[in-house]
Write an enzyme that holds these catalytic residues in place. Structure first.
Site, PDB file in Angstrom:
ATOM      1  N   HIS A 121      -4.874  20.213 -52.050  1.00  0.00           N
ATOM      2  CA  HIS A 121      -3.887  20.415 -50.979  1.00  0.00           C
ATOM      3  C   HIS A 121      -3.962  19.326 -49.915  1.00  0.00           C
ATOM      4  CE1 HIS A 121      -2.418  24.519 -52.049  1.00  0.00           C
ATOM      5  NE2 HIS A 121      -3.479  24.437 -52.825  1.00  0.00           N
ATOM      6  N   ASP A 153      -2.074  14.202 -43.037  1.00  0.00           N
ATOM      7  CA  ASP A 153      -1.895  15.584 -43.506  1.00  0.00           C
ATOM      8  C   ASP A 153      -1.392  15.532 -44.942  1.00  0.00           C
ATOM      9  OD1 ASP A 153      -1.740  18.383 -43.294  1.00  0.00           O
ATOM     10  OD2 ASP A 153      -0.765  18.292 -41.328  1.00  0.00           O
TER      11      ASP A 153
HETATM   12  C1  GDG Z   1      -3.446  22.527 -45.955  1.00  0.00           C
HETATM   13  C2  GDG Z   1      -3.186  21.017 -45.843  1.00  0.00           C
HETATM   14  C3  GDG Z   1      -0.873  21.395 -46.721  1.00  0.00           C
HETATM   15  C4  GDG Z   1      -0.441  28.155 -38.205  1.00  0.00           C
HETATM   16  N1  GDG Z   1      -0.616  28.811 -37.039  1.00  0.00           N
HETATM   17  C5  GDG Z   1      -0.216  30.082 -37.263  1.00  0.00           C
HETATM   18  C6  GDG Z   1       0.210  30.198 -38.582  1.00  0.00           C
HETATM   19  N2  GDG Z   1       0.052  29.010 -39.146  1.00  0.00           N
HETATM   20  C7  GDG Z   1       0.422  28.723 -40.540  1.00  0.00           C
HETATM   21  C8  GDG Z   1       1.665  27.865 -40.593  1.00  0.00           C
HETATM   22  C9  GDG Z   1       1.533  27.214 -41.958  1.00  0.00           C
HETATM   23  C10 GDG Z   1       0.019  27.139 -42.147  1.00  0.00           C
HETATM   24  O1  GDG Z   1      -0.584  28.009 -41.203  1.00  0.00           O
HETATM   25  C11 GDG Z   1      -0.516  25.743 -41.868  1.00  0.00           C
HETATM   26  O2  GDG Z   1      -0.166  24.934 -42.947  1.00  0.00           O
HETATM   27  P1  GDG Z   1      -0.158  23.362 -42.810  1.00  0.00           P
HETATM   28  O3  GDG Z   1       0.459  22.808 -44.037  1.00  0.00           O
HETATM   29  O4  GDG Z   1       0.588  22.983 -41.585  1.00  0.00           O
HETATM   30  O5  GDG Z   1      -1.661  22.890 -42.627  1.00  0.00           O
HETATM   31  P2  GDG Z   1      -3.152  23.261 -43.234  1.00  0.00           P
HETATM   32  O6  GDG Z   1      -3.624  24.572 -42.750  1.00  0.00           O
HETATM   33  O7  GDG Z   1      -4.000  22.109 -42.816  1.00  0.00           O
HETATM   34  O8  GDG Z   1      -2.960  23.302 -44.842  1.00  0.00           O
HETATM   35  C12 GDG Z   1      -1.709  20.743 -45.592  1.00  0.00           C
HETATM   36  C13 GDG Z   1      -1.264  22.854 -46.914  1.00  0.00           C
HETATM   37  O9  GDG Z   1      -2.675  22.998 -47.110  1.00  0.00           O
HETATM   38  C14 GDG Z   1      -0.558  23.457 -48.142  1.00  0.00           C
HETATM   39  O10 GDG Z   1      -0.780  22.712 -49.287  1.00  0.00           O
HETATM   40  O11 GDG Z   1       0.483  21.343 -46.331  1.00  0.00           O
HETATM   41  O12 GDG Z   1      -1.456  19.352 -45.580  1.00  0.00           O
HETATM   42  O13 GDG Z   1      -3.977  20.431 -44.792  1.00  0.00           O
HETATM   43  O14 GDG Z   1       2.060  28.031 -42.966  1.00  0.00           O
HETATM   44  O15 GDG Z   1       2.769  28.683 -40.430  1.00  0.00           O
HETATM   45  N3  GDG Z   1       0.684  31.344 -39.122  1.00  0.00           N
HETATM   46  C15 GDG Z   1       0.726  32.435 -38.312  1.00  0.00           C
HETATM   47  N4  GDG Z   1       0.305  32.395 -37.014  1.00  0.00           N
HETATM   48  C16 GDG Z   1      -0.164  31.244 -36.450  1.00  0.00           C
HETATM   49  O16 GDG Z   1      -0.554  31.243 -35.269  1.00  0.00           O
HETATM   50  N5  GDG Z   1       1.204  33.596 -38.802  1.00  0.00           N
END
Ligand code: GDG
Length: 439
Positions: free
Chosen positions: A128, A344
């Site tokens: 990821h 990212d």
């Molecule tokens: C890894 C990779 C890749 C965040 N704050 C809250 C909340 N979130 C949710 C978001 C989103 C998820 O968490 C974060 O996903 P990201 O993709 O932005 O980042 P990582 O956690 O670093 O994920 C990344 C991912 O895996 C998938 O392959 O995209 O590059 O680093 O869904 O909405 N959700 C809630 N409350 C929050 O306060 N409910």
């Protein structure tokens, strides 16, 4: 990975994973109709395998080494051991000829370990996070073991084609006898042979469950909540928004500083422009994360100290995880979404914001160093290492004429509507289906 549950249910699959709590014992439980085979990790294993090797060694190294990695032999030993236990647990429960899909950098040794135990199963691996360029990856004392661990998989997927290219370059350089098909660089899948086994390596950019965000975001309740949020913020003209795990890769600091500088210079006005930053607690046991939190909270304090009025902060900072029902109206209320990671793999927040933008009127400022930037080309793409470029991108977003906002957002919505996380899972599993010993 909640988004994968429908696919697992549909295919009658099982889930093998850590319980999420230290201690306990391995268990087999039913989770909403899915067989969940949990693996227990002790405090020591969590400290060395998860906080240490996974999140204090691999995570920073795989994100352009923007923080120094720790290299401890004890952490590596724990990583090897836990990966072996995962492989054994899977080997115990996987039916004959099953497709096994291994996720993420915590489990890079599982493909080869599992192949040694079970040569009948098809093995897929998806990373990821980015895979670093060879010059960075070479720093890792256990670099050869890691690529060898991955090459046990029949299909090795990454977010971007450049991650796949980096992994192939590392394997070719670090292991004797790795033979990529020619040409090495294609836009999708490359075959890589090693010790009589061939892996397909390529990009499978992940998506989101579009309907899960789009439907509630388009409803009247979310619209009312978004209006209420604006009123509670003092009815500013423009709400800028950041939503991230509080991770040093996410570029929260440079984004806040750019906002502060624009206020200092009078290009933004504290009565008209406010920023909401949701920072979700994460990996609080790792020192780099404690440092990052202190730094972010200091910046928030400094900017509010300079620009807030009584009862009206300019930055509303929430250090907590919001329920999705609160996050969606916030996405809807945000006029300018700031997604500015230094690096990212993909960044789902960018895609969620686009999905939530039912009225098609928001502006996305997006770092060039995210996987999402490969797809969301109509965002305002920015280099987060360049403070002036960040300030200019934020100012441009705030001032963007309505028509341009609509055109850019419509184009991005068309991009994400074309592929959901279920399509993503299906496309990976379809390739896996045609590969490996059971094919
Ligand atoms: C890894 C990779 C890749 C965040 N704050 C809250 C909340 N979130 C949710 C978001 C989103 C998820 O968490 C974060 O996903 P990201 O993709 O932005 O980042 P990582 O956690 O670093 O994920 C990344 C991912 O895996 C998938 O392959 O995209 O590059 O680093 O869904 O909405 N959700 C809630 N409350 C929050 O306060 N409910």
């Amino acid at each position: 990975m909640r988004a994968l549950l429908p696919t697992i249910r549909e295919t009658g699959g099982s889930w093998v994973g850590w319980t999420g709590q230290p201690g306990g014992v391995d268990e087999d439980i039913d989770l909403d109709g899915i067989a969940l085979h949990s693996l227990a990790l002790s405090d020591e294993e969590l400290h060395r395998y998860y906080e240490g090797m996974s999140n204090d060694t691999l995570w920073p190294l795989y994100h352009d080494a923007i923080r120094e990695s720790a290299y401890h032999g004890d952490d590596w030993d724990a990583y090897r051991l836990v990966n072996q236990r995962f492989a054994e647990r899977v080997a115990e429960i996987a039916p004959e000829g099953a497709a096994v899909w291994i996720h993420d950098y915590h489990l890079q040794l599982v493909p080869t370990a599992l192949r040694e135990l079970r040569d009948d199963v098809r093995i897929g691996f998806f990373n990821h996070i980015p895979f670093p360029p060879l010059e960075l990856f070479r720093r890792l004392p256990w670099r050869a073991e890691i690529v060898e661990g991955l090459l046990g998989a029949d299909v090795i997927g990454f977010q971007r084609a450049s991650d796949a290219t980096n992994m192939i370059a590392a394997a070719t350089d670090l292991l004797e006898g790795v033979e990529p098909d020619e040409p090495v660089v294609t836009d999708h899948l490359v075959g890589v042979g090693y010790r009589g086994h061939r892996s397909l390596v390529g990009a499978f950019p992940i998506s989101i469950d579009v309907a899960e965000i789009e439907e509630p975001a388009g409803g009247r309740a979310a619209r009312r909540q978004a209006i209420d949020i604006r009123a509670r913020l003092g009815s500013p003209e423009v709400i800028l928004l950041g939503v991230d795990r509080l991770d040093y890769t996410k570029g929260i600091g440079p984004r806040l500083r750019a906002f502060g500088q624009l206020l200092d210079d009078g290009r933004l006005d504290p009565e008209r422009h406010v920023l909401v930053q949701v920072a979700t607690p994460t990996r609080e046991g790792v020192e780099h994360y404690q440092d990052e939190r202190r730094e972010i909270e200091q910046i928030v304090g400094e900017i509010n100290g300079r620009h807030a009025r009584l009862g009206f902060p300019v930055i509303h900072y929430l250090y907590r995880t919001l329920p999705l029902e609160e996050l969606i109206p916030l996405y809807r209320a945000g006029d300018v979404m700031l997604v500015t990671p230094y690096r990212d793999g993909m960044n789902l927040v960018a895609k969620e914001y686009v999905a939530a933008n039912a009225d098609g009127d928001g502006v996305l400022v997006l770092s060039e160093f995210t996987g999402a930037a490969d797809e969301l080309r109509e965002a305002l793409l920015v280099n987060p290492h360049d403070p002036v470029a960040l300030q200019d991108a934020i100012a441009q977003a705030v001032e963007m004429p309505r028509q341009e906002r609509g055109e850019r957002m419509r184009a991005m919505r068309a991009t994400i509507a074309g592929s959901t996380v279920t399509d993503w899972a299906r496309s990976f599993l379809a390739v896996l289906d045609t590969e490996g010993p059971a094919a």
